[in-house]
Scaffold this active site. Structure first.
Site, PDB file in Angstrom:
ATOM      1  N   CYS A 129       0.791  -1.222   0.000  1.00 15.23           N
ATOM      2  CA  CYS A 129       0.000   0.000   0.000  1.00 15.23           C
ATOM      3  C   CYS A 129       0.828   1.280   0.000  1.00 15.23           C
ATOM      4  O   CYS A 129       0.265   2.370  -0.049  1.00 15.23           O
ATOM      5  CB  CYS A 129      -0.967  -0.001   1.183  1.00 15.23           C
ATOM      6  SG  CYS A 129      -2.136  -1.377   1.121  1.00 15.23           S
ATOM      7  N   HIS A 172      -2.648   8.396   5.917  1.00 11.15           N
ATOM      8  CA  HIS A 172      -3.009   7.108   5.318  1.00 11.15           C
ATOM      9  C   HIS A 172      -4.472   6.827   5.634  1.00 11.15           C
ATOM     10  O   HIS A 172      -5.228   6.444   4.759  1.00 11.15           O
ATOM     11  CB  HIS A 172      -2.101   6.010   5.859  1.00 11.15           C
ATOM     12  CG  HIS A 172      -2.346   4.678   5.232  1.00 11.15           C
ATOM     13  ND1 HIS A 172      -2.081   4.422   3.908  1.00 11.15           N
ATOM     14  CD2 HIS A 172      -2.842   3.518   5.752  1.00 11.15           C
ATOM     15  CE1 HIS A 172      -2.405   3.163   3.629  1.00 11.15           C
ATOM     16  NE2 HIS A 172      -2.864   2.600   4.729  1.00 11.15           N
ATOM     17  N   GLU A 215      -1.106   5.983  13.356  1.00 11.08           N
ATOM     18  CA  GLU A 215      -0.782   7.238  12.675  1.00 11.08           C
ATOM     19  C   GLU A 215      -0.826   8.431  13.623  1.00 11.08           C
ATOM     20  O   GLU A 215       0.028   9.316  13.575  1.00 11.08           O
ATOM     21  CB  GLU A 215      -1.765   7.479  11.540  1.00 11.08           C
ATOM     22  CG  GLU A 215      -1.370   6.864  10.241  1.00 11.08           C
ATOM     23  CD  GLU A 215      -2.123   7.482   9.091  1.00 11.08           C
ATOM     24  OE1 GLU A 215      -1.570   8.345   8.400  1.00 11.08           O
ATOM     25  OE2 GLU A 215      -3.281   7.083   8.885  1.00 11.08           O
ATOM     26  N   LYS A 274      -9.402   8.698   1.849  1.00  8.81           N
ATOM     27  CA  LYS A 274      -9.969   7.356   1.726  1.00  8.81           C
ATOM     28  C   LYS A 274     -11.416   7.330   2.204  1.00  8.81           C
ATOM     29  O   LYS A 274     -12.162   6.411   1.857  1.00  8.81           O
ATOM     30  CB  LYS A 274      -9.135   6.343   2.509  1.00  8.81           C
ATOM     31  CG  LYS A 274      -7.755   6.067   1.911  1.00  8.81           C
ATOM     32  CD  LYS A 274      -7.026   4.990   2.704  1.00  8.81           C
ATOM     33  CE  LYS A 274      -5.636   4.711   2.145  1.00  8.81           C
ATOM     34  NZ  LYS A 274      -4.697   5.828   2.380  1.00  8.81           N
ATOM     35  N   HIS A 316      -9.821   2.741  -0.474  1.00  8.55           N
ATOM     36  CA  HIS A 316      -8.405   2.384  -0.402  1.00  8.55           C
ATOM     37  C   HIS A 316      -8.048   1.527  -1.618  1.00  8.55           C
ATOM     38  O   HIS A 316      -8.372   0.339  -1.674  1.00  8.55           O
ATOM     39  CB  HIS A 316      -8.147   1.605   0.886  1.00  8.55           C
ATOM     40  CG  HIS A 316      -6.707   1.327   1.167  1.00  8.55           C
ATOM     41  ND1 HIS A 316      -5.695   1.643   0.292  1.00  8.55           N
ATOM     42  CD2 HIS A 316      -6.091   0.732   2.236  1.00  8.55           C
ATOM     43  CE1 HIS A 316      -4.533   1.270   0.797  1.00  8.55           C
ATOM     44  NE2 HIS A 316      -4.747   0.714   1.972  1.00  8.55           N
ATOM     45  N   PHE A 324       0.888  -3.375   4.422  1.00  2.10           N
ATOM     46  CA  PHE A 324       1.127  -4.706   4.962  1.00  2.10           C
ATOM     47  C   PHE A 324       2.569  -5.111   4.668  1.00  2.10           C
ATOM     48  O   PHE A 324       3.111  -4.831   3.604  1.00  2.10           O
ATOM     49  CB  PHE A 324       0.175  -5.714   4.332  1.00  2.10           C
ATOM     50  CG  PHE A 324      -1.232  -5.648   4.854  1.00  2.10           C
ATOM     51  CD1 PHE A 324      -1.553  -4.876   5.956  1.00  2.10           C
ATOM     52  CD2 PHE A 324      -2.243  -6.375   4.234  1.00  2.10           C
ATOM     53  CE1 PHE A 324      -2.849  -4.821   6.440  1.00  2.10           C
ATOM     54  CE2 PHE A 324      -3.545  -6.331   4.707  1.00  2.10           C
ATOM     55  CZ  PHE A 324      -3.844  -5.540   5.813  1.00  2.10           C
TER      56      PHE A 324
END
Length: 435
Positions: A182, A322, A333, A354, A359, A418
């Protein structure tokens, strides 16, 4: 006998600065940069129930889909047959970015123009579709390859994305695909920037693309309960930093940029959106999907990006988070921003797009860079949609619901993926740069 070294024909890498001169975007609810920005600035959401396949067997049944007809965007029948949906996105976005930049590829050196694209899952939709065909919808244990599309190999290797964009634009320099989950969209732009800085290219067509909305992807995220099961209210399913959030909404899309060396862009009178002032990346070496709560690795990536940009934390006017909408990510975050920006974190607007476009895995980092560049262009901070009940553990200014006018000279965008990937990029106005 010793020969006299030849003087380098490459520009001084210390002085080479990289700027964005063209933007192309395909995002849910907004094809083209103009439509994309309209969606964000108005705080509209493009999440809905899945229409690409029957989602009833799945835990999560919502996604952020793009209403996209490749023929309407200039792709020929042969190109449509050859390319996976994600490759189609990238080619269309690249063409828009080139047109926006005003760069005439016929006048430049094609060997000094490269391509760098990010993608997390490659040609997922093409591979999924072709497997269904060659296996007779899963009935055959031994598949019949004669039923496969002739260009099936292009679907197998993500490098074909860079090839397609290079062919479409006439770029004959370095061609690369970056796949770091990502953070791919951030990392691809960071890598392209370094190629220009070091003198390996003068122009880079860089960005990311992903089209992952398929049964196999939904099944994978269902298995780890990463996506939201809020299918009864798709328009409000993506809720970053909200106390009621329960997973992200899968999306798709692409954003591609024309990156140029600053002085070259100025000489040709190009419109400059922003300078890529700093980039940093780290891996937490901790867990495939888990995050440490202290946010240390993301904070370190931010520190590196700020150091490269030669900016103090207080110079950041906006943070594009993010903000996936999972419990652990949003807390992680928040901790990272406090750790890296100090007290300035509490005075800085932060938001997650998002909440509006979902996403799109590897593509989202570049889509968020586009959002940052356009936010600087228009002096508007996009909101975090659907943020009605703030999580007490996410106690920063997350710009709920409504966009906010603000002069933006330097912005920070971050990504988390990830595998433990953590990346950060800083955009600045060239005239404001301390360099």
């Amino acid at each position: 006998m010793h020969s006299t070294p030849r003087p380098s024909t490459q520009p001084d890498t210390v002085k080479r600065r990289v700027v964005i001169t063209g933007i192309g975007v395909l995002a849910p609810g907004g094809i083209g940069a103009k439509n994309f920005w309209s969606l964000l600035s108005e705080g509209r959401t493009a999440t809905r129930g899945i229409t690409f396949f029957d989602p009833s067997p799945f835990r999560s049944r919502v996604a952020a889909e793009i209403d996209f007809d490749p023929a309407d965007h200039g792709l020929r029948p042969q190109e449509i047959r050859r390319m996976d949906r994600a490759a189609q996105f990238a080619v269309v976005a690249a063409r828009e970015a080139l047109a926006d930049s005003g760069l005439d590829m016929a006048e430049g050196d094609p060997y000094r123009t490269g391509v760098c694209l990010g993608s997390a899952v490659g040609a997922t939709m093409g591979l999924d579709q072709e497997y269904r065909v060659v296996s007779d919808d899963g009935r055959l244990e031994l598949v019949d390859h004669e039923y496969a599309v002739p260009h099936l190999y292009n679907h197998l290797v993500p490098s074909s994305f860079a090839v397609e964009v290079a062919w479409a634009t006439g770029a004959e320099g370095p061609a690369t695909v970056v796949s770091t989950g990502c953070t791919s969209g951030l990392d691809a732009v960071g890598h392209a920037t370094e190629l220009i800085r070091e003198g390996s290219a003068d122009v880079m067509i860089a960005g990311a693309t992903d089209a992952p909305i398929s049964p196999i992807t939904m099944a994978c995220f269902d298995a780890i309960k990463a996506t939201t099961p809020r299918h009864d209210d798709p328009a409000h399913a993506s809720r970053p930093f909200d106390g009621t959030r329960n997973g992200f909404v899968l999306g798709e899309g692409s954003a591609v940029f024309v990156l140029e060396e600053l002085e070259s862009a100025r000489r040709r009178g190009a419109h400059i959106y922003a300078e890529i002032a700093g980039f940093g990346s780290r891996c937490n070496a901790f867990h495939m999907t888990g995050l440490r709560p202290d946010g240390l690795e993301m904070a370190e990536a931010i520190r590196i990006a700020l150091d490269e940009a030669r900016l103090a934390p207080e110079a950041i006017d906006y943070v594009n988070a993010h903000g996936s909408g999972t419990k652990q990510n949003d807390r992680h975050e928040t901790a990272a921003f406090k750790l890296s920006l100090g007290e300035h974190a509490r005075r800085t607007p932060v938001s997650s797009i998002k909440s509006m476009v979902g996403h799109s895995l590897g593509a989202i980092g570049s889509i968020e860079i586009a959002a940052c560049a356009l936010a600087m262009e228009y002096g508007v901070v996009p909101p975090t949609a659907n943020l009605h009940t703030p999580d007490p553990e996410c106690d920063l200014d997350y710009v709920p619901l409504t966009a906010r006018e603000r002069q933006l000279d330097s912005v920070l965008s971050v990504g988390s993926g990830f595998g433990g990937f953590q990346s950060a990029i800083v955009l600045s106005r060239p005239e404001r740069s301390p360099r």
